[in-house]
Design an enzyme around this catalytic site. Structure first.
Site, PDB file in Angstrom:
ATOM      1  N   GLU A 189      88.150 -84.410 -42.817  1.00 46.02           N
ATOM      2  CA  GLU A 189      86.980 -84.721 -41.990  1.00 46.02           C
ATOM      3  C   GLU A 189      85.745 -84.964 -42.852  1.00 46.02           C
ATOM      4  O   GLU A 189      85.002 -85.926 -42.646  1.00 46.02           O
ATOM      5  CB  GLU A 189      86.677 -83.586 -41.015  1.00 46.02           C
TER       6      GLU A 189
ATOM      7  N   CYS B 183      83.995 -78.064 -41.211  1.00 46.43           N
ATOM      8  CA  CYS B 183      84.041 -79.431 -40.706  1.00 46.43           C
ATOM      9  C   CYS B 183      83.292 -79.554 -39.379  1.00 46.43           C
ATOM     10  O   CYS B 183      82.632 -80.570 -39.127  1.00 46.43           O
ATOM     11  CB  CYS B 183      85.484 -79.885 -40.571  1.00 46.43           C
TER      12      CYS B 183
END
Length: 153
Positions: A54, A85
């Site tokens: 991510e 993330c």
């Protein structure tokens, strides 16, 4: 592209990660159904705790689009985002997050906790379970293979 097509690209990225000995997680940042950036886990390869799929995809999207605000973009990721993330998702202002497999041990979109339910200044729309079985199978196969390798040593 459809949500499913974008998640399939993320799954392809996850397979690349697995081939490198990385936990098979892939991510795609899209804008109006078009891929802006894609990435896969590289923590082991890069020897860096922040090299999650991510974060790498968000970084690439910011560079591609020329700014840190991704308010017009969506993130497709094969595994529910972790706290780190999820923080990057909030800070980059992604408008929507679609993930495949839930992560009851570290997921922050409802798996372990829901960071997006807290009173932060941004709340993306979150949808879980897209191609969940395929994403979960990749993870399970990877960890079975990892345990087998450890037994042989």
């Amino acid at each position: 592209m459809t949500d499913e097509q974008l998640m399939r690209i993320a799954l392809d990225e996850a397979r690349i990660a697995a081939s490198l000995g990385e936990v098979p997680v892939g991510a795609v940042v899209a804008n109006d159904g078009e891929v802006v950036a894609k990435a896969h886990n590289l923590r082991e390869t890069g020897r860096n705790a922040t090299y999650h799929a991510e974060l790498l995809a968000i970084d690439a999207a910011c560079k591609q689009l020329g700014g840190w605000r991704l308010w017009q973009c969506e993130l497709f990721v094969t595994l529910e985002p972790c706290p780190m993330c999820s923080g990057a998702i909030i800070n980059s202002r992604l408008r929507r997050v679609v993930y495949g497999a839930a992560d009851p041990k570290a997921g922050c979109c409802g798996g372990l906790t829901d960071l997006f339910a807290l009173p932060f200044n941004h709340h993306p729309v979150v949808e879980g379970g897209l191609l969940q079985e395929e994403a979960q199978a990749l993870l399970q196969e990877f960890f079975i293979m990892l345990r087998e390798k450890r037994k042989k040593k």
